[in-house]
Scaffold this active site. Sequence first.
Site, short mmCIF file in Angstrom:
data_model
loop_
_atom_site.label_atom_id
_atom_site.label_comp_id
_atom_site.label_asym_id
_atom_site.label_seq_id
_atom_site.Cartn_x
_atom_site.Cartn_y
_atom_site.Cartn_z
N TRP A 1 0.84 -1.11 -0.19
CA TRP A 1 -0.02 0.28 -0.04
C TRP A 1 0.81 1.29 0.03
O TRP A 1 1.89 1.37 0.88
CB TRP A 1 -0.98 0.00 1.19
N ASP B 1 -1.40 -5.83 9.06
CA ASP B 1 -2.37 -4.81 8.62
C ASP B 1 -3.58 -5.60 8.18
O ASP B 1 -3.56 -6.37 7.31
CB ASP B 1 -1.85 -4.29 7.26
N LYS C 1 -13.98 -0.70 5.51
CA LYS C 1 -14.33 -1.45 4.52
C LYS C 1 -15.36 -2.36 4.91
O LYS C 1 -16.44 -2.22 4.34
CB LYS C 1 -13.18 -2.18 3.79
C1 LMR Z 1 -6.80 2.39 -0.80
O1 LMR Z 1 -5.80 1.56 -0.64
O2 LMR Z 1 -7.20 2.69 -1.68
C2 LMR Z 1 -7.29 2.63 0.43
O3 LMR Z 1 -6.86 1.93 1.73
C3 LMR Z 1 -7.74 4.10 0.83
C4 LMR Z 1 -6.48 4.44 1.43
O4 LMR Z 1 -6.64 5.17 2.57
O5 LMR Z 1 -5.29 4.62 0.72
#
Ligand code: LMR
Length: 398
Positions: A130, A211, A246
Site C-alpha cells: 500500500w 495490517d 471497508k
Molecule cells: C486504498 O488503498 O485505496 C485505501 O486503503 C484507501 C487509502 O486510504 O489509501
Amino acid sequence: MFETIEMAPADPILGLNEAFNLDKKANKVNLGVGVYKNEEGKTPILNSVKAAERINLEEEKTKSYLPIDGKPSYKKVVQKLVFGANSEIVNSGRAATIQAPGGTGGIKLAADFIKKFYPGTKVWISDPTWANHKKVFNSAGLETRTYPYYNPKTNGLDFDGMYKTLSEIPGNDLVLFHACCHNPTGVDISPEQWKKLASLSLKKSFIPFFDFAYQGFGNGLKEDAVGIRTFAEKVKSFLVSNSFSKNFGLYNERIGALSIVTPKQKEAAKVLSQLKICARTNYSNPPSHGSSIVTTILSTPDLRTVWEDEVKEMRDRINSYRNIFVENLKVQGCKKNFDFIKKQHGMFSYTGLTKDKVIELREKYSIYFVNSGRINLAGLNGNNIDYVCKAFTEVLND
Ligand code: LMR
C-alpha cells in the site's frame, strides 16, 4: 515564514479522487481509491449500520470524553472478531488493544510506540505494498526495507523470494504482513505458507505486524483471519492493526484498533499504558460514533446476522466481477490474458499494466486507477464494464 514552502504532490491514491471529480466527461469511471461501490456505483450506508445508529441515538446519554484507549466494550468486540471468540489471547488478557482512527491510525500508533522503545528497528514491507505504508513508518522515524512478494512473471506470490529474505533479516525487526486481500496485488498467502512463515518468525525472532483492513472481503470473516490465527498458535508477540472502514463501510468515521499481543497479561497492561501516551500526544482521545456502531452491531445477535450477510454480499459482488472482467476482456478481443485476476482476493487487482498505459487510459478514456496498475474491482458495474474492457483492449492491443 511560509514563502519557502513548496507545493506537495497529490496523494497517489486519495489524490485520484480529486482529479476524477474535476473530470467533466460523462462516461468517466473511478477504479482508484479502495471504497466499495454497489451495482449502481454508490457507496451506501449498510442497513446494519443505520439500525445501530438509530439504537445508539436513543440510548446515548452523554458526549463526555471516551477513555484514551476506547471503551472496554469496543475493545472486547474487536479482539473477538480479530482473534476469535474463544481465543486464548482474549481470555488471558495478553493483548493490549487501543481504539485507533482507522487502520492507518493503528499503524501510526504502533510506529510511534516502536520508535520510542526500539528506535533502531527496521520495518520490512512487501514489494509492492500500500502506497502509504512506507510513509507512515518513515514519518514516525522508522526505516523501511522491502521483501519480495509479487512475481510479475507468474502474476502470483513469490513465496520463495519472500521466505529467503525473511530468513536473513536481523531478529527483532518488524515484518509487516497484509493479513488478507493484499493491497495492491490481491495475491494472498495460503494457510500452508502462513504456517511456514509462523515457524520462521519463531526461529528468526522477527516481530510480525498484521495490517488487517479487509476482513471479510477475501474468503470470509473467519477465513480471512487464518494468518493471524496461525501465528497466534505459535508466536507470543505480534501486532495487529485492523480497520472497520471497508467491512462496515465506515470510511469517514475513521474507526479501527491496534492490538499488541504480548506473552503475559502484565506486559500487556504496561504496553497499553504506553500506547495511551502515544494516543494522548497525537489526538488526545478517540471519537465515539464509529466505535459505538461497531460495538452495537457485533454485540446484538440480530444486527450481527444482518451485517454478516451484508459483508458477504459485498464480497460476492466483487468476486463476481473478477470473472465478468476477465471474460469481457476476452470478448472484446484483448490479446493479453488476464486469467490470473480470477485467483486474486479482495477489492483490488493488480493488472500488470505499466504506468504509461494507466495514464493513457486516464487521459483518453477518463478511467482512473492507481499508477501501479491496481484497479478497484468494486468500481465496475453493468453500466461501465463494456466501456472499461473495450478501452483496456484498445490500449493494450495498440
Ligand atoms: C486504498 O488503498 O485505496 C485505501 O486503503 C484507501 C487509502 O486510504 O489509501
